[in-house]
Scaffold this motif. Structure first.
Motif, PDB file in Angstrom:
ATOM      1  N   LEU A  43      29.526  44.928  41.955  1.00  0.00           N
ATOM      2  CA  LEU A  43      29.489  43.489  42.193  1.00  0.00           C
ATOM      3  C   LEU A  43      30.819  42.817  41.848  1.00  0.00           C
ATOM      4  O   LEU A  43      31.183  41.816  42.456  1.00  0.00           O
ATOM      5  CB  LEU A  43      28.361  42.857  41.365  1.00  0.00           C
ATOM      6  CG  LEU A  43      26.926  43.223  41.750  1.00  0.00           C
ATOM      7  CD1 LEU A  43      25.935  42.609  40.767  1.00  0.00           C
ATOM      8  CD2 LEU A  43      26.622  42.750  43.178  1.00  0.00           C
ATOM      9  N   PHE A  44      31.537  43.373  40.880  1.00  0.00           N
ATOM     10  CA  PHE A  44      32.807  42.779  40.481  1.00  0.00           C
ATOM     11  C   PHE A  44      33.876  42.902  41.568  1.00  0.00           C
ATOM     12  O   PHE A  44      34.876  42.191  41.539  1.00  0.00           O
ATOM     13  CB  PHE A  44      33.319  43.423  39.188  1.00  0.00           C
ATOM     14  CG  PHE A  44      32.568  42.998  37.963  1.00  0.00           C
ATOM     15  CD1 PHE A  44      32.735  41.729  37.444  1.00  0.00           C
ATOM     16  CD2 PHE A  44      31.700  43.863  37.329  1.00  0.00           C
ATOM     17  CE1 PHE A  44      32.047  41.322  36.309  1.00  0.00           C
ATOM     18  CE2 PHE A  44      31.003  43.476  36.195  1.00  0.00           C
ATOM     19  CZ  PHE A  44      31.178  42.197  35.686  1.00  0.00           C
ATOM     20  N   PHE A  45      33.670  43.801  42.511  1.00  0.00           N
ATOM     21  CA  PHE A  45      34.666  44.016  43.558  1.00  0.00           C
ATOM     22  C   PHE A  45      34.296  43.312  44.858  1.00  0.00           C
ATOM     23  O   PHE A  45      34.934  43.535  45.889  1.00  0.00           O
ATOM     24  CB  PHE A  45      34.841  45.519  43.812  1.00  0.00           C
ATOM     25  CG  PHE A  45      35.473  46.252  42.661  1.00  0.00           C
ATOM     26  CD1 PHE A  45      36.847  46.389  42.581  1.00  0.00           C
ATOM     27  CD2 PHE A  45      34.692  46.784  41.645  1.00  0.00           C
ATOM     28  CE1 PHE A  45      37.431  47.061  41.521  1.00  0.00           C
ATOM     29  CE2 PHE A  45      35.270  47.452  40.590  1.00  0.00           C
ATOM     30  CZ  PHE A  45      36.646  47.592  40.510  1.00  0.00           C
ATOM     31  N   THR A  46      33.299  42.460  44.814  1.00  0.00           N
ATOM     32  CA  THR A  46      32.863  41.762  46.032  1.00  0.00           C
ATOM     33  C   THR A  46      33.704  40.529  46.330  1.00  0.00           C
ATOM     34  O   THR A  46      33.738  40.070  47.470  1.00  0.00           O
ATOM     35  CB  THR A  46      31.377  41.355  45.925  1.00  0.00           C
ATOM     36  OG1 THR A  46      31.206  40.541  44.752  1.00  0.00           O
ATOM     37  CG2 THR A  46      30.490  42.590  45.829  1.00  0.00           C
ATOM     38  N   THR A  47      34.375  39.966  45.316  1.00  0.00           N
ATOM     39  CA  THR A  47      35.210  38.785  45.536  1.00  0.00           C
ATOM     40  C   THR A  47      36.650  39.089  45.127  1.00  0.00           C
ATOM     41  O   THR A  47      36.882  39.856  44.184  1.00  0.00           O
ATOM     42  CB  THR A  47      34.708  37.577  44.723  1.00  0.00           C
ATOM     43  OG1 THR A  47      34.789  37.894  43.330  1.00  0.00           O
ATOM     44  CG2 THR A  47      33.265  37.252  45.085  1.00  0.00           C
ATOM     45  N   PRO A  48      37.628  38.506  45.807  1.00  0.00           N
ATOM     46  CA  PRO A  48      39.042  38.801  45.498  1.00  0.00           C
ATOM     47  C   PRO A  48      39.423  38.472  44.056  1.00  0.00           C
ATOM     48  O   PRO A  48      40.165  39.227  43.421  1.00  0.00           O
ATOM     49  CB  PRO A  48      39.800  37.915  46.495  1.00  0.00           C
ATOM     50  CG  PRO A  48      38.847  37.701  47.619  1.00  0.00           C
ATOM     51  CD  PRO A  48      37.489  37.654  46.989  1.00  0.00           C
ATOM     52  N   ARG A  49      38.925  37.350  43.506  1.00  0.00           N
ATOM     53  CA  ARG A  49      39.318  36.942  42.159  1.00  0.00           C
ATOM     54  C   ARG A  49      38.812  37.912  41.104  1.00  0.00           C
ATOM     55  O   ARG A  49      39.558  38.311  40.201  1.00  0.00           O
ATOM     56  CB  ARG A  49      38.812  35.521  41.872  1.00  0.00           C
ATOM     57  CG  ARG A  49      39.612  34.438  42.595  1.00  0.00           C
ATOM     58  CD  ARG A  49      38.954  33.082  42.405  1.00  0.00           C
ATOM     59  NE  ARG A  49      38.959  32.660  41.013  1.00  0.00           N
ATOM     60  CZ  ARG A  49      39.968  32.037  40.416  1.00  0.00           C
ATOM     61  NH1 ARG A  49      41.070  31.776  41.087  1.00  0.00           N
ATOM     62  NH2 ARG A  49      39.889  31.677  39.153  1.00  0.00           N
ATOM     63  N   SER A  50      37.543  38.289  41.204  1.00  0.00           N
ATOM     64  CA  SER A  50      37.004  39.225  40.213  1.00  0.00           C
ATOM     65  C   SER A  50      37.636  40.602  40.387  1.00  0.00           C
ATOM     66  O   SER A  50      37.900  41.301  39.399  1.00  0.00           O
ATOM     67  CB  SER A  50      35.483  39.314  40.346  1.00  0.00           C
ATOM     68  OG  SER A  50      35.105  39.819  41.614  1.00  0.00           O
ATOM     69  N   ARG A  51      37.908  40.992  41.640  1.00  0.00           N
ATOM     70  CA  ARG A  51      38.562  42.287  41.877  1.00  0.00           C
ATOM     71  C   ARG A  51      39.965  42.298  41.273  1.00  0.00           C
ATOM     72  O   ARG A  51      40.373  43.263  40.633  1.00  0.00           O
ATOM     73  CB  ARG A  51      38.625  42.545  43.383  1.00  0.00           C
ATOM     74  CG  ARG A  51      39.189  43.903  43.754  1.00  0.00           C
ATOM     75  CD  ARG A  51      38.903  44.263  45.206  1.00  0.00           C
ATOM     76  NE  ARG A  51      39.430  43.270  46.135  1.00  0.00           N
ATOM     77  CZ  ARG A  51      38.661  42.475  46.884  1.00  0.00           C
ATOM     78  NH1 ARG A  51      37.342  42.560  46.796  1.00  0.00           N
ATOM     79  NH2 ARG A  51      39.198  41.599  47.723  1.00  0.00           N
ATOM     80  N   PHE A  52      40.686  41.189  41.454  1.00  0.00           N
ATOM     81  CA  PHE A  52      42.031  41.074  40.885  1.00  0.00           C
ATOM     82  C   PHE A  52      41.976  41.138  39.358  1.00  0.00           C
ATOM     83  O   PHE A  52      42.798  41.807  38.716  1.00  0.00           O
ATOM     84  CB  PHE A  52      42.660  39.753  41.339  1.00  0.00           C
ATOM     85  CG  PHE A  52      44.021  39.478  40.761  1.00  0.00           C
ATOM     86  CD1 PHE A  52      45.158  40.038  41.318  1.00  0.00           C
ATOM     87  CD2 PHE A  52      44.157  38.666  39.638  1.00  0.00           C
ATOM     88  CE1 PHE A  52      46.407  39.792  40.784  1.00  0.00           C
ATOM     89  CE2 PHE A  52      45.408  38.409  39.099  1.00  0.00           C
ATOM     90  CZ  PHE A  52      46.531  38.977  39.672  1.00  0.00           C
ATOM     91  N   ALA A  53      40.989  40.456  38.759  1.00  0.00           N
ATOM     92  CA  ALA A  53      40.867  40.430  37.303  1.00  0.00           C
ATOM     93  C   ALA A  53      40.544  41.817  36.747  1.00  0.00           C
ATOM     94  O   ALA A  53      41.140  42.256  35.750  1.00  0.00           O
ATOM     95  CB  ALA A  53      39.796  39.425  36.883  1.00  0.00           C
ATOM     96  N   ILE A  54      39.607  42.523  37.393  1.00  0.00           N
ATOM     97  CA  ILE A  54      39.202  43.839  36.902  1.00  0.00           C
ATOM     98  C   ILE A  54      40.337  44.848  37.029  1.00  0.00           C
ATOM     99  O   ILE A  54      40.684  45.560  36.080  1.00  0.00           O
ATOM    100  CB  ILE A  54      37.957  44.336  37.666  1.00  0.00           C
ATOM    101  CG1 ILE A  54      36.736  43.501  37.297  1.00  0.00           C
ATOM    102  CG2 ILE A  54      37.694  45.812  37.366  1.00  0.00           C
ATOM    103  CD1 ILE A  54      36.308  43.632  35.856  1.00  0.00           C
ATOM    104  N   LEU A  55      40.957  44.896  38.216  1.00  0.00           N
ATOM    105  CA  LEU A  55      42.039  45.853  38.423  1.00  0.00           C
ATOM    106  C   LEU A  55      43.251  45.507  37.563  1.00  0.00           C
ATOM    107  O   LEU A  55      43.895  46.391  36.984  1.00  0.00           O
ATOM    108  CB  LEU A  55      42.428  45.882  39.905  1.00  0.00           C
ATOM    109  CG  LEU A  55      41.385  46.469  40.860  1.00  0.00           C
ATOM    110  CD1 LEU A  55      41.857  46.359  42.303  1.00  0.00           C
ATOM    111  CD2 LEU A  55      41.092  47.925  40.519  1.00  0.00           C
ATOM    112  N   GLY A  56      43.567  44.211  37.461  1.00  0.00           N
ATOM    113  CA  GLY A  56      44.708  43.792  36.656  1.00  0.00           C
ATOM    114  C   GLY A  56      44.521  44.120  35.186  1.00  0.00           C
ATOM    115  O   GLY A  56      45.423  44.661  34.528  1.00  0.00           O
ATOM    116  N   ALA A  57      43.326  43.810  34.659  1.00  0.00           N
ATOM    117  CA  ALA A  57      43.050  44.103  33.255  1.00  0.00           C
ATOM    118  C   ALA A  57      43.063  45.613  32.998  1.00  0.00           C
ATOM    119  O   ALA A  57      43.579  46.073  31.967  1.00  0.00           O
ATOM    120  CB  ALA A  57      41.704  43.512  32.853  1.00  0.00           C
ATOM    121  N   SER A  58      42.518  46.388  33.928  1.00  0.00           N
ATOM    122  CA  SER A  58      42.484  47.846  33.758  1.00  0.00           C
ATOM    123  C   SER A  58      43.893  48.427  33.707  1.00  0.00           C
ATOM    124  O   SER A  58      44.215  49.255  32.842  1.00  0.00           O
ATOM    125  CB  SER A  58      41.696  48.484  34.907  1.00  0.00           C
ATOM    126  OG  SER A  58      40.363  48.027  34.923  1.00  0.00           O
TER     127      SER A  58
END
Length: 297
Positions: A197-212
């Motif tokens: 679900l975190f990868f369904t929107t650009p903002r949450s995807r950016f946050a998850i990948l960026g933080a990782s």
């Protein structure tokens, strides 16, 4: 805000202090040993962190379906057991892996209990208190833990065991509530569905990948510094390495203070700028040969 936030602050401070003290105790153990090779330190940190990855589908659900103070107590006792195994000269990779398991169980309960102690308006303030006390505990744990370990590995381990047990005891003062019932289904599949679900929107995807990517880079730099400092800066003990790592933590504190103004949520894409700067300074660190320029970088 509920006054019961204070026992959580105390418990978290003691646990975070002991987490970092035991890390630099192990670093001192490796540096003082003629039998353990230099690769042993990154291996130890790897077995600590791998528990967070492997247990991720279960620890969050465990925290949600049990009273969180009980989860905090169990986690601290597991970490104390790992420190006790180190004291008994059990293989450090096994003992420190057990500390990592305790930390993986502790983390979601630490954050999950906050909404039970603070209402919506005070939640951000409560979280800032937790993060501030954690950073302070990290700083003190690194420095004091390293200095005690350079004096005596045994006393450093005994101290961390005592701190974990006190943290567990303080957690008894927290209110006990169970948030939800266990969700039916296989935990790995449920975790995959939730993460998806975190990868369904650009903002949450950016946050998850960026933080990782950020934390992967930060963890790598921390390991590199421990191996690099004795070779280039001629550091002789864990205290010297802890003092160098201290400046890394100071940079995180300063960055945390300015980031709300420089990178508000409406301009999240600006986060790439400090990422570029971080990459440049890591490259510059490779050309550094003095202690103070290393601290500045």
């Amino acid at each position: 805000m509920n006054k019961q936030i204070y026992p959580l602050l105390i418990a978290q401070f003691l646990s975070a202090f002991a987490d970092n003290a035991i890390l630099f105790t192990i670093i001192a153990l490796v540096m003082q040993s003629a039998e353990l090779a230099s690769w042993y330190v990154p291996a130890l940190q790897s077995v600590f962190l791998i528990a967070f990855v492997l247990l991720a589908p279960w620890v969050g659900a465990f925290s949600d379906t049990h009273a969180k103070p009980i989860v905090l107590i169990i986690a601290n006792l597991i970490k104390a057991l790992g420190a006790g195994l180190l004291l008994l000269n059990v293989e450090p990779l096994i003992a420190y892996c057990l500390v990592g398991i305790g930390a993986a169980i502790y983390s979601p309960a630490k954050y999950g209990i906050l909404p039970e102690l603070a209402n919506k308006d005070a939640l951000v303030k409560a979280n800032s208190w937790i993060e501030g006390s954690t950073i302070f505990a990290i700083l003190l744990g690194m420095i004091i833990g390293a200095k005690v370990a350079d004096y005596s590995i045994q006393w450093a381990l005994i101290g961390t065991i005592i701190l974990f047990i006190i943290s567990a005891a303080v957690s008894f003062l927290l209110p006990r509530k169970v948030s939800k019932q266990a969700a039916p289904g296989f935990k790995v599949i449920l975790f995959y569905q939730q993460a998806k679900l975190f990868f369904t929107t650009p903002r949450s995807r950016f946050a998850i990948l960026g933080a990782s990517l950020f934390w992967a880079a930060a963890a790598t730099v921390r390991v590199i510094i421990i191996a690099w400092a004795p070779l280039v800066l001629m550091t002789q003990n864990a205290s010297d390495i802890a003092e160098l790592t201290l400046f890394l933590a100071i940079g995180i504190i300063v960055g945390s203070a300015v980031v709300p103004r420089l990178i508000p949520l409406d301009f999240l894409s600006r986060a790439r700028i400090p990422a570029y700067l971080m990459a440049i300074f890591i490259v510059l660190l490779g050309f550094t040969e003095t202690v103070w320029t290393a601290r500045a970088a």
